[in-house]
Write an enzyme that holds these catalytic residues in place. Structure first.
Site, PDB file in Angstrom:
ATOM      1  N   ASP A   1     -36.350 -78.489 -99.769  1.00 59.66           N
ATOM      2  CA  ASP A   1     -35.184 -77.665-100.147  1.00 59.66           C
ATOM      3  C   ASP A   1     -34.196 -78.547-100.913  1.00 59.66           C
ATOM      4  OD1 ASP A   1     -33.504 -75.455-100.375  1.00 59.66           O
ATOM      5  OD2 ASP A   1     -32.550 -75.770 -98.439  1.00 59.66           O
TER       6      ASP A   1
ATOM      7  N   ASP B   1     -29.913 -82.390 -94.989  1.00 56.84           N
ATOM      8  CA  ASP B   1     -30.491 -81.069 -94.690  1.00 56.84           C
ATOM      9  C   ASP B   1     -32.024 -81.092 -94.695  1.00 56.84           C
ATOM     10  OD1 ASP B   1     -30.430 -78.429 -94.051  1.00 56.84           O
ATOM     11  OD2 ASP B   1     -29.636 -77.713 -95.966  1.00 56.84           O
TER      12      ASP B   1
HETATM   13  N1  ADP Z   1     -22.919 -85.532 -91.968  1.00 59.53           N
HETATM   14  C1  ADP Z   1     -22.205 -84.856 -92.878  1.00 59.53           C
HETATM   15  N2  ADP Z   1     -21.093 -85.387 -93.416  1.00 59.53           N
HETATM   16  C2  ADP Z   1     -20.368 -84.702 -94.320  1.00 59.53           C
HETATM   17  N3  ADP Z   1     -20.675 -83.468 -94.765  1.00 59.53           N
HETATM   18  C3  ADP Z   1     -21.769 -82.879 -94.265  1.00 59.53           C
HETATM   19  C4  ADP Z   1     -22.599 -83.527 -93.304  1.00 59.53           C
HETATM   20  N4  ADP Z   1     -23.625 -82.710 -92.989  1.00 59.53           N
HETATM   21  C5  ADP Z   1     -23.451 -81.598 -93.721  1.00 59.53           C
HETATM   22  N5  ADP Z   1     -22.355 -81.670 -94.495  1.00 59.53           N
HETATM   23  C6  ADP Z   1     -21.852 -80.629 -95.408  1.00 59.53           C
HETATM   24  O1  ADP Z   1     -22.200 -79.361 -94.896  1.00 59.53           O
HETATM   25  C7  ADP Z   1     -23.056 -78.658 -95.801  1.00 59.53           C
HETATM   26  C8  ADP Z   1     -24.126 -77.899 -95.036  1.00 59.53           C
HETATM   27  O2  ADP Z   1     -24.945 -78.800 -94.317  1.00 59.53           O
HETATM   28  P1  ADP Z   1     -26.530 -78.680 -94.374  1.00 59.53           P
HETATM   29  O3  ADP Z   1     -27.089 -79.739 -93.476  1.00 59.53           O
HETATM   30  O4  ADP Z   1     -26.965 -78.696 -95.787  1.00 59.53           O
HETATM   31  O5  ADP Z   1     -26.792 -77.273 -93.670  1.00 59.53           O
HETATM   32  P2  ADP Z   1     -27.243 -75.856 -94.237  1.00 59.53           P
HETATM   33  O6  ADP Z   1     -28.586 -75.658 -93.649  1.00 59.53           O
HETATM   34  O7  ADP Z   1     -26.235 -74.918 -93.710  1.00 59.53           O
HETATM   35  O8  ADP Z   1     -27.281 -75.929 -95.748  1.00 59.53           O
HETATM   36  C9  ADP Z   1     -23.625 -79.750 -96.699  1.00 59.53           C
HETATM   37  O9  ADP Z   1     -23.988 -79.274 -97.958  1.00 59.53           O
HETATM   38  C10 ADP Z   1     -22.505 -80.751 -96.766  1.00 59.53           C
HETATM   39  O10 ADP Z   1     -21.581 -80.395 -97.779  1.00 59.53           O
HETATM   40 MG    MG Z   2     -27.846 -77.362 -97.075  1.00 57.11          MG
END
Ligand code: ADP
Ligand code: MG
Length: 257
Positions: free
Chosen positions: A191, A208
């Site tokens: 993804d 992610d």
């Molecule tokens: N450890 C982190 N530190 C800072 N921002 C984060 C972190 N994890 C996620 N994010 C923010 O949150 C958003 C969503 O997290 P993600 O893991 O991509 O989950 P989703 O499955 O909802 O897309 C990311 O695109 C990023 O901008």
């Molecule tokens: Mg994401």
């Protein structure tokens, strides 16, 4: 600021209007997200890791919620809470079935979300082992994952889609990260896009990885090509000289160590 040291305080926070408003979620979703099991999972993690309080929500997506959390001691961390009810069963199973690491598990609608959290945790552990730029995972429990936070006190690191910097250099660094992921960890992201790459301290961090699969997954090649296409489309729009074939050859090459 809320003290997280006892469950009633946590429950109070979650039930408070302020919390629901900050998350911008309606009552219905809120009810689905923070069911009792999720509350308990958050509580277990808070106890085990000395989380002081939940600082602010970073992201509220279809399938997960991300919060910055303050520790009693040490740097901030992040809680990723997978929503119980919105994971699409058959879609999600595509990434679990065929991945030899996970397809032994008996999976049903109830435990799917737990396997998902475990999968993201395992992928992060494997990526860390080969020194990729990824979030450091600390623990997962049920549908909650605790990992390192990327960002400053007040704002999380930006997704590369919102960054203006030397994009050719960023692409070059990202290629290296993709190479490590594919060749050293043996994982295909599945993804990958400008939304799932954060820019932190001038470096790209691939995030992610819940859906990420082993390169032995029967659809690994399809997922890889889709990732490549997304990345090349994004960087081409940013004026970087790149093409899918070149990136594919780079990832498949063995002379890039
Ligand atoms: N450890 C982190 N530190 C800072 N921002 C984060 C972190 N994890 C996620 N994010 C923010 O949150 C958003 C969503 O997290 P993600 O893991 O991509 O989950 P989703 O499955 O909802 O897309 C990311 O695109 C990023 O901008
Ligand atoms: Mg994401």
């Amino acid at each position: 600021m809320y003290s997280m040291r006892d469950k009633s305080a946590l429950q109070e926070l979650i039930e408070s209007d302020e919390f629901a408003n900050r998350l911008n979620i309606d009552r219905k979703t809120y009810g689905l997200v923070f069911d009792k099991r999720t509350l308990n999972a958050i509580y277990e993690i808070i106890k085990k890791f000395d989380i002081d309080y939940i600082d602010f929500p970073i992201s509220s997506g279809k399938e997960s919620l991300i919060f910055k959390v303050k520790m009693v001691k040490g740097p901030d961390r992040v809680l990723k809470i997978y929503k119980m009810s919105t994971l699409k069963f058959s879609n999600t199973m595509t990434y679990i079935k065929g991945d030899y690491r996970f397809d032994k598990e008996k999976i049903n609608r109830t435990n799917l979300v737990f396997v998902w959290a475990q999968k993201e945790y395992t992928n992060l552990v494997e990526l860390k082992k080969v020194k990729a730029n990824v979030l450091l995972p600390f623990w997962f429990y049920k549908n909650v994952l605790l990992m390192s936070y990327l960002g400053t006190k007040s704002s999380p690191a930006r997704q590369i889609k919102d960054v203006s910097t030397d994009m050719a250099l960023l692409y070059k660094n990202l290629k290296k990260q993709m190479y490590i992921m594919y060749n050293k960890a043996g994982i295909v992201h599945a993804d990958l896009s400008e939304y799932n790459i954060l820019y932190y301290r001038k470096k790209p961090y691939i995030i992610d990885v819940g859906q990420s699969v082993s390169i032995k997954h029967p659809m690994a090649e399809v997922f890889l090509q889709r990732d490549i296409k997304n990345v090349v489309t994004f960087f081409s729009h940013k004026g970087v000289q790149c093409n899918e074939q070149e990136l594919y050859n780079y990832l498949k090459g063995d002379k890039n160590d």
